[in-house]
Each structure stands twice: as C-alpha cells, then as structure tokens.
Design a protein around this motif. Structure first.
Motif, short mmCIF file in Angstrom:
data_model
loop_
_atom_site.label_atom_id
_atom_site.label_comp_id
_atom_site.label_asym_id
_atom_site.label_seq_id
_atom_site.Cartn_x
_atom_site.Cartn_y
_atom_site.Cartn_z
N THR A 194 13.38 11.62 -0.68
CA THR A 194 12.27 10.69 -0.90
C THR A 194 12.79 9.25 -0.95
O THR A 194 12.21 8.34 -0.35
N VAL A 195 13.90 9.05 -1.66
CA VAL A 195 14.54 7.74 -1.69
C VAL A 195 14.97 7.33 -0.29
O VAL A 195 14.77 6.20 0.16
N ALA A 196 15.54 8.30 0.45
CA ALA A 196 16.01 8.01 1.80
C ALA A 196 14.86 7.56 2.70
O ALA A 196 14.99 6.60 3.46
N LYS A 197 13.72 8.23 2.60
CA LYS A 197 12.57 7.85 3.41
C LYS A 197 12.03 6.48 3.00
O LYS A 197 11.66 5.66 3.84
N THR A 198 11.99 6.22 1.71
CA THR A 198 11.48 4.94 1.21
C THR A 198 12.37 3.78 1.68
O THR A 198 11.86 2.70 2.01
N ALA A 212 0.84 -1.19 0.00
CA ALA A 212 0.00 0.00 0.00
C ALA A 212 0.88 1.25 0.00
O ALA A 212 2.00 1.24 0.55
N ILE A 213 0.40 2.31 -0.62
CA ILE A 213 1.18 3.53 -0.72
C ILE A 213 1.21 4.26 0.62
O ILE A 213 0.18 4.45 1.27
N ASP A 214 2.40 4.67 1.04
CA ASP A 214 2.60 5.47 2.24
C ASP A 214 2.69 6.92 1.80
O ASP A 214 3.68 7.34 1.20
N THR A 215 1.64 7.70 2.09
CA THR A 215 1.61 9.08 1.60
C THR A 215 2.71 9.95 2.21
O THR A 215 3.03 11.01 1.67
N SER A 216 3.30 9.52 3.32
CA SER A 216 4.38 10.31 3.93
C SER A 216 5.64 10.26 3.07
O SER A 216 6.59 11.01 3.30
N ARG A 217 5.65 9.37 2.08
CA ARG A 217 6.81 9.25 1.21
C ARG A 217 6.55 9.87 -0.17
O ARG A 217 7.32 9.65 -1.11
N ILE A 218 5.47 10.60 -0.30
CA ILE A 218 5.14 11.24 -1.58
C ILE A 218 5.59 12.70 -1.52
O ILE A 218 5.09 13.48 -0.72
N PRO A 219 6.54 13.10 -2.38
CA PRO A 219 7.01 14.49 -2.36
C PRO A 219 6.03 15.44 -3.03
O PRO A 219 5.25 15.04 -3.90
N GLY A 220 6.09 16.69 -2.60
CA GLY A 220 5.29 17.75 -3.23
C GLY A 220 6.21 18.84 -3.73
O GLY A 220 7.21 19.17 -3.08
N CYS A 221 5.91 19.40 -4.90
CA CYS A 221 6.77 20.42 -5.52
C CYS A 221 5.94 21.61 -5.99
O CYS A 221 4.86 21.43 -6.54
N THR A 222 6.47 22.81 -5.79
CA THR A 222 5.86 24.03 -6.31
C THR A 222 6.92 24.76 -7.12
O THR A 222 8.01 25.05 -6.60
N TYR A 223 6.59 25.06 -8.39
CA TYR A 223 7.60 25.54 -9.33
C TYR A 223 7.58 27.06 -9.48
O TYR A 223 7.75 27.60 -10.57
N CYS A 224 7.38 27.75 -8.38
CA CYS A 224 7.42 29.21 -8.38
C CYS A 224 8.89 29.65 -8.30
O CYS A 224 9.81 28.84 -8.41
N ASN A 225 9.11 30.93 -8.14
CA ASN A 225 10.46 31.45 -7.93
C ASN A 225 10.51 32.11 -6.56
O ASN A 225 9.84 33.11 -6.35
#
Length: 464
Positions: free
Chosen positions: A424-428, A339-352
């Motif tokens: 993210t790899v480290a957490k996984t 099952a997917i662990d949402t704590s290991r899903i990264p979020g990105c915002t491409y602003c400046n």
C-alpha cells in the motif's frame, strides 16, 4: 459563538465521524459530534474490533489443537464460549471508552441524540422526546450502514442471525449456514468452524471472496474445505423455513434445488446506508441505492453538507471512512488536500488463512487494457513461514509491463493483513518494480516473500 453553534458538526461517532471531529478540532475549529447510540460506531462496538477478538481466541485454540506439531503436550483444551464473548465485549468497551477520552481531550463537544437536517446550516437533535437546535457552518454526515435484509429471511436473533447476534451467541451451534462469502460471512464461518460447528457457506457468485483475485479465491476455497467448511458457490438461497430449534434452507444451483437443515443461519449479504431520518427531504442531497452521492471531496449536493464512510458506498471499510474524515476536516479548514484514490485502499479478511489485497486483480488489470507481468511466491519457500508452522499461502504481484507500475498485490496466508501495508505504501509512493527490487527486506521474515514475488514477476526470484 453560541453554545449550540459550531463550525463543524459531525453526525455519527464511528471511525469516520470521530476521526473527522478530532482532526477538525486539531485544526482549531469549534466541533461537535452527535451520536445516538455507541461512541466508536459499529466498527468498534459490533464490527471490526470485537470480531477480531473472537478470531484471536479461535486462532489460539487452533494453535493449541496443533501443539503436538510444535513439540508440546497439551490436553483438555476446550472452548468456553461465555468467556470468549466476554473478552470480545471487554475489548470493544475499552476502546469505546478510549474514543470518548480522545474526543474530550481534543475539546470536541459530544451531543447525545439523533440528528436531523433542519434547514441550511441547522440540525435538530432529539433525545428522549426533547429536541435541541444546533447550528453549524459545515455538517459531516457519517451515519454508517447496517446489514442488508432479504424479504422472508429477516434476522430474528434466535434462529436467523446478522453480525450482532453472531457476536454474542448463547451457545456454539452444532450446525450453521452462512449466506454470503464476503469478509463478514467468511470471518464468522472461520470462527464457528474452529469452535467445532459444522459450517456451510453459500455464495451466489461463482467463487468465495468474489472481490479478491481469482487465484487467491481458489486457494482460499481449497483451504476452507480442507478445514471442514462446506462451500456452495454459484448457489441461491430460495427460502428459509423456521422450525422449533432449526432452520430448513432451500438452495438452488443450476436449476436444481436441495434442502439443508441447520441449527442457525447467519445472513451476510451486504449492507445498506443509514439514510433514513436524516432530514434529507427538501435538500439537494442525492441518494442512490441507499447511499449518499458525493464528489471527490465528499461534498453532497447541499452546500455545507458532506458525507463520508459506509454511508457513501463502497469500499465499505473503516480505514476508508477515517481517511475521508481527515480529508474533509482539512478541506473545511482550508488546507490543500488530495482526493482519495480507492485503488490505494487495502482490504483485509481475518479468516484462516488471512486474505489481503490492494489495487487491481490480474483480471481487472487486463480488462483495463494493461499488459501485465505477474509474480508469485509461495509460503512454503519462506524460512520464517516454515518455522512458524504456517507453510500455506501465496503472495502475488501484478505490474504494468510497460512502466513497471505496481497495479495490485494479493496475499493469502499467515499475517498477510499486516504485510499488505508494505505494498500500500509502495502504491501510494508510486514505486516501480525497480524500486521494490532495491528494497532490503529483513531475514528471516514473512515480508521477504513480498520481495521475492516482485522478483518473480521479472524472472529473478532467488528462492523458488
């Protein structure tokens, strides 16, 4: 098996749906995808990809404007909005065609039309008034979501926009008010600000990018204002009044109201799931606040019916949808899955500057009872960042003091949307602070700051 009979039928060809279909086909199943509009879904055609193309144009323009600081002489640079938009649409079209090719390559049947559940293991697909019956042992609903609309503030495409309108503007507005400071709102605010628009961002929560760590939000706020954005946090939009070619917005904060008149408004106040016209009535599929309820394997209450992606709720991220698609396809094929662990899903915002994170914020970790160790490292202490002319930013890491587990990582600065995957790899892999300390990072790179942030959490930072 009859031509219209499949082992898996996916409803929706977005980043969740087409990936689920391809993986199921790779596993030897007979698969079809039903899509009513765009192969690639909103993300590819009207979301993630074309917005990044716009933001890349803004980034190049920003660099040109600061060419002098790099020892370069440039004059006469200006935004050609039509060309910028045309490039963005071209990128989306190229990738959409690529998805179609991948489906064909993997022998996935693409059915054009709108699908509706029509009894156990059955779908009715309608196109141009004609209905075709399709049967499937397993049905995966991946119909995505659409912008939330507030009463009295409905986008009209002229004065009030949602993301689709903002992707294909006819002209750069002189002034713009963005309602909502999540990823979508802030990315458009960043793009138009770079193009010369006077931008105001209104956020009902007490800070911009409210899902991010508080320190990161504070740094973002300071940077945005330095660039000229006006930030109004803890503020409600009480009403919009359309004028001939402008909008007068009534804002309320702390019981006091003010009126602001701007040429255009972008509504970015969240999304709602596309649950309508799916034939859910009479099934055991449950809907909660426009999102389909699923278990850890993305199963709905109806046997043989799964749901993935934005249709099922937060986090509303394309990569989450794709991962769920693979998981469900493998589950259907009888493979052992996690099952997917949402704590290991990264979020990105491409602003400046860019913002990226994975796992728990410092505040959330403490709320959950952890005693934490926190590390920080600033971009100004990194040689590559200074050489790039990008000395603004920070990397922050949060560890469990007792076990050394990496609980969360939070970044702001140049290219952090690429760097976050390291954590993210480290957490996984469930690495500890000791594991991360022993990793050799290349020099000179921005990634060295990730190492230093870990070291700092334990009082061992070298370069700061």
């Amino acid at each position: 098996m009859a031509d219209n009979s499949f082992e898996v039928v996916v409803v929706g060809a977005g980043p969740g749906g087409y990936v689920a279909a391809i993986r199921a086909a790779q596993l030897g199943l007979k698969v079809a995808v039903v899509e009513r509009e765009h192969v690639g879904g909103i993300c590819l055609n009207w979301g993630c990809i074309p917005t990044k193309a716009l933001l890349r144009s803004a980034e190049v323009f920003r660099t040109i404007k600061h060419a002098k600081s790099y020892g370069l002489k440039v004059s006469g640079a200006e935004v050609d909005l039509d060309a910028v938009v045309q490039r963005s649409r071209g990128v989306a079209k190229q990738l959409s065609g690529g998805v179609g090719h991948l489906l064909k390559k993997n022998k996935v049947t693409l059915i054009d039309g709108e699908a509706k559940l029509n009894g156990s293991g059955k779908l009715a697909v309608t196109k141009d008034g004609k209905t075709t019956d399709v049967t499937a042992k397993n049905i995966i609903l991946a119909t995505g979501a659409r912008p939330r609309v507030l009463p009295g503030m409905e986008p009209d495409g002229k004065l009030i926009w949602h993301y689709k309108h903002a992707l294909v503007p006819q002209a750069v507005p002189k002034s713009l008010l963005v309602v909502g400071s999540g990823a979508i709102g802030i990315e458009f605010a960043s793009f138009f600000n770079e193009c010369g628009t006077d931008v105001t961002v209104v956020e009902v929560m007490d800070r911009v990018l409210p899902v991010e760590d508080a320190e990161i939000s504070a740094m973002a706020h300071k940077s945005f204002e330095k660039q000229g954005l006006k930030i109004k946090a803890g503020t409600n939009v009480k009403g919009l009044k359309k004028n001939a070619d402008s909008v007068t917005v009534t804002l309320e904060k702390g019981g006091k109201t003010e009126e602001v008149t701007v040429e255009r408004v972008i509504m970015a106040v969240g999304i709602v799931g596309n649950v309508e016209n799916l034939g859910l009535e009479g099934t055991k599929v449950k809907v909660d606040r426009t999102h389909i309820v699923t278990d850890e394997m993305c199963r709905t209450g109806e046997p043989g019916v799964f749901a993935i992606g934005d249709l099922t709720g937060a986090p509303w991220l394309a990569h989450k949808a794709s991962h769920e698609g693979v998981m469900v396809a493998e589950f259907i094929a009888g493979k052992a899955v996690h099952a997917i662990d949402t704590s290991r899903i990264p979020g990105c915002t491409y602003c400046n500057p860019q913002v990226a994170s994975v796992g728990l914020t410092e505040a959330k970790a403490k709320e959950q009872g952890y005693k934490v160790k926190v590390g920080r490292f600033p971009f100004i202490g990194n040689g590559k960042a200074i050489a790039l002319g990008e000395p603004e930013g920070m990397i922050k890491t949060v560890f469990d003091e007792k076990t050394g587990e990496l609980l969360g990582a939070h970044m702001i600065g140049a290219e952090v949307t690429e760097l976050i995957q390291g954590y993210t790899v480290a957490k996984t892999l469930e690495t500890t602070e000791e594991d991360l300390m022993h990793v050799v990072f290349p020099h000179p790179t921005l990634s060295e700051m990730m190492h230093e942030s870990v070291l700092d959490a334990y009082g061992r930072a070298i370069h700061f």
